[in-house]
Design a protein around this motif. Structure first.
Motif, PDB file in Angstrom:
ATOM      1  N   SER A  27       0.802  -1.240   0.000  1.00  0.00           N
ATOM      2  CA  SER A  27       0.000   0.000   0.000  1.00  0.00           C
ATOM      3  C   SER A  27       0.826   1.277   0.000  1.00  0.00           C
ATOM      4  O   SER A  27       0.309   2.338  -0.318  1.00  0.00           O
ATOM      5  CB  SER A  27      -0.948   0.004   1.194  1.00  0.00           C
ATOM      6  OG  SER A  27      -0.221  -0.109   2.396  1.00  0.00           O
ATOM      7  N   ARG A  28       2.099   1.200   0.384  1.00  0.00           N
ATOM      8  CA  ARG A  28       2.869   2.451   0.469  1.00  0.00           C
ATOM      9  C   ARG A  28       4.091   2.460  -0.453  1.00  0.00           C
ATOM     10  O   ARG A  28       4.989   3.263  -0.267  1.00  0.00           O
ATOM     11  CB  ARG A  28       3.297   2.698   1.921  1.00  0.00           C
ATOM     12  CG  ARG A  28       2.114   2.752   2.863  1.00  0.00           C
ATOM     13  CD  ARG A  28       2.485   3.111   4.270  1.00  0.00           C
ATOM     14  NE  ARG A  28       1.425   2.713   5.200  1.00  0.00           N
ATOM     15  CZ  ARG A  28       1.533   2.735   6.518  1.00  0.00           C
ATOM     16  NH1 ARG A  28       2.654   3.133   7.080  1.00  0.00           N
ATOM     17  NH2 ARG A  28       0.524   2.342   7.280  1.00  0.00           N
ATOM     18  N   TYR A  40      -4.168  -1.536  -2.547  1.00  0.00           N
ATOM     19  CA  TYR A  40      -4.836  -2.245  -1.472  1.00  0.00           C
ATOM     20  C   TYR A  40      -5.241  -3.616  -2.022  1.00  0.00           C
ATOM     21  O   TYR A  40      -5.243  -3.839  -3.234  1.00  0.00           O
ATOM     22  CB  TYR A  40      -6.081  -1.478  -1.023  1.00  0.00           C
ATOM     23  CG  TYR A  40      -5.836  -0.416   0.015  1.00  0.00           C
ATOM     24  CD1 TYR A  40      -4.633  -0.303   0.704  1.00  0.00           C
ATOM     25  CD2 TYR A  40      -6.853   0.484   0.347  1.00  0.00           C
ATOM     26  CE1 TYR A  40      -4.438   0.663   1.674  1.00  0.00           C
ATOM     27  CE2 TYR A  40      -6.671   1.458   1.321  1.00  0.00           C
ATOM     28  CZ  TYR A  40      -5.460   1.542   1.987  1.00  0.00           C
ATOM     29  OH  TYR A  40      -5.286   2.500   2.948  1.00  0.00           O
TER      30      TYR A  40
HETATM   31  P1  A2P Z   1      -2.089   1.615   4.758  1.00  0.00           P
HETATM   32  O1  A2P Z   1      -1.836   1.494   6.226  1.00  0.00           O
HETATM   33  O2  A2P Z   1      -0.859   1.918   3.971  1.00  0.00           O
HETATM   34  O3  A2P Z   1      -3.222   2.541   4.430  1.00  0.00           O
HETATM   35  P2  A2P Z   1      -0.586  -3.908   8.731  1.00  0.00           P
HETATM   36  O4  A2P Z   1      -1.599  -4.668   9.544  1.00  0.00           O
HETATM   37  O5  A2P Z   1       0.724  -4.613   8.635  1.00  0.00           O
HETATM   38  O6  A2P Z   1      -0.501  -2.481   9.128  1.00  0.00           O
HETATM   39  O7  A2P Z   1      -1.145  -3.923   7.214  1.00  0.00           O
HETATM   40  C1  A2P Z   1      -2.432  -3.535   6.922  1.00  0.00           C
HETATM   41  C2  A2P Z   1      -2.498  -3.245   5.443  1.00  0.00           C
HETATM   42  O8  A2P Z   1      -3.871  -3.015   5.059  1.00  0.00           O
HETATM   43  C3  A2P Z   1      -1.733  -1.972   5.056  1.00  0.00           C
HETATM   44  O9  A2P Z   1      -1.161  -2.166   3.802  1.00  0.00           O
HETATM   45  C4  A2P Z   1      -2.846  -0.950   5.037  1.00  0.00           C
HETATM   46  O10 A2P Z   1      -2.568   0.181   4.222  1.00  0.00           O
HETATM   47  C5  A2P Z   1      -3.950  -1.759   4.422  1.00  0.00           C
HETATM   48  N1  A2P Z   1      -5.272  -1.111   4.596  1.00  0.00           N
HETATM   49  C6  A2P Z   1      -5.611  -0.093   5.428  1.00  0.00           C
HETATM   50  N2  A2P Z   1      -6.907   0.241   5.297  1.00  0.00           N
HETATM   51  C7  A2P Z   1      -7.426  -0.566   4.338  1.00  0.00           C
HETATM   52  C8  A2P Z   1      -8.710  -0.711   3.741  1.00  0.00           C
HETATM   53  N3  A2P Z   1      -9.729   0.052   4.115  1.00  0.00           N
HETATM   54  N4  A2P Z   1      -8.867  -1.647   2.784  1.00  0.00           N
HETATM   55  C9  A2P Z   1      -7.829  -2.440   2.417  1.00  0.00           C
HETATM   56  N5  A2P Z   1      -6.580  -2.356   2.940  1.00  0.00           N
HETATM   57  C10 A2P Z   1      -6.374  -1.438   3.898  1.00  0.00           C
END
Ligand code: A2P
Length: 330
Positions: A233-234, A244
């Motif tokens: 995601s980043r 995502y």
């Molecule tokens: P991001 O935090 O960059 O927005 P972790 O549990 O290791 O933090 O990973 C969670 C992952 O799910 C991250 O890549 C995060 O992205 C992503 N994420 C956050 N919000 C959503 C969402 N609403 N739908 C799908 N993925 C998401």
């Protein structure tokens, strides 16, 4: 695979899709929090992909030998961890649930050693800028081999594989530690000679934070029917940019479409709450009439405005069917 199943009848009223999905039998609450089992830590190691991962996530193996839990846990279930000490009100900490990451046979081949995938909860308290540390996660992650842990469970009987796994294709969608049950399920499926199609979509902020990445990539090399896909995601995911899991689902659609259309696909979603919304929107955009109803039931106002869905509508105006399995956490 276990032969006993909890029968869950599924009927869509569709011409091609009246079917029943029987889930594996799951033992429940063998050790209640008031009478926990004592487990021993036999392994505690980082399971992130990079040495400089942004988060601290550990694979912690617990030996459950001699307790009621040995040989009784299956992927998709959770164990409760009772951290020592008391909470702010002077009461013993309530159990914190962690999904099992091991297959039914456990890490030892006999179902006695089961792993948890634990992320240290480290945050700042916005009210006073103080450091906030999650009690159970930091307790667990700090334990050395040989430490004793009080464990309750197992719990959960709905996020498990079907008895008749070979009749289905699987779309596993994980973010972060939501990967845990899929690691165990994949091992169970391949140990059982599974021949269908499995797609695992794993979401992480950075590639360094992918969990069990080496093991999953290896499994994908060994099994042509296992498709391991990441959504970072980043960072840029060439050629797609930042993604995502729902974006990866869209990118994989040309392959997945026929699995849904044939009625074989089951969708399992595990990870942060909030991912449901994006995944369901993607399913609603991609699945045509006659197929969509097998996965999501939509109220008319939801059906007409997919882009306008909010999280509050999930489970109210947008209802997953029994072919969609959810295990999400805040
Ligand atoms: P991001 O935090 O960059 O927005 P972790 O549990 O290791 O933090 O990973 C969670 C992952 O799910 C991250 O890549 C995060 O992205 C992503 N994420 C956050 N919000 C959503 C969402 N609403 N739908 C799908 N993925 C998401």
């Amino acid at each position: 695979m276990g032969s006993l199943g909890v029968a869950i009848g599924v009927s869509w009223g569709m011409s091609n899709a009246s079917m029943e999905i029987r889930l594996r039998h799951a033992e429940m609450h063998i050790h209640k929090p008031a009478e926990p089992a004592t487990a021993t830590v036999v392994k505690n190691e980082a399971c992130t992909a990079g040495k400089k991962a942004a988060g601290f996530v550990r694979h912690i193996e617990l030996d459950l030998s001699g307790t009621g839990l040995a040989g009784k846990c299956i992927p998709g279930q959770s164990l409760g961890i009772l951290a020592p000490g008391v909470d702010g009100n002077g009461r013993p900490h309530k159990p914190r649930l962690y999904s099992l990451a091991s297959p039914t046979r456990g890490e030892d081949g006999h179902g006695a050693v089961h792993a948890l995938t634990v992320k240290r909860l480290i945050d700042e308290n916005p009210a006073d800028n103080s450091l906030f540390l999650g009690v159970a996660s930091n307790y667990l992650c700090g334990l050395g081999v040989g430490s004793k842990v009080q464990v309750s469970g197992p719990s959960g009987k709905r996020f498990v594989l079907p008895v008749d796994a070979g009749a289905h294709d699987f779309v596993f969608i994980a973010t972060g530690t939501g990967i845990a049950p899929f690691r165990g399920m994949l091992m169970d499926l391949f140990a059982g000679g599974y021949k269908g199609e499995i797609t695992l979509i794993m979401g992480s902020p950075y590639a360094t934070d992918l969990l069990y990445h080496g093991q999953l990539a290896q499994l994908a090399q060994e099994h042509a029917n296992f498709h391991y896909r990441t959504a970072i995601s980043r960072e840029a995911n060439a050629p797609h940019g930042k993604m995502y899991v729902q974006d990866r689902l869209a990118a994989e659609w040309p392959v997945l479409e026929s699995q849904f259309a044939s009625g074989r696909a089951l969708v399992y979603i595990c990870g942060i709450a909030g991912m449901e919304l994006g995944v369901f929107q993607q399913l609603a955009r991609a699945l045509g009439p006659g197929v969509l109803e097998q996965y999501l039931e939509l109220d008319p106002e939801a059906a007409g405005n997919i882009d306008g869905w909010t999280r509050a509508m999930i489970h109210r105006q947008v209802r997953p069917t029994r072919r969609v399995f959810l295990e999400v956490y805040a």
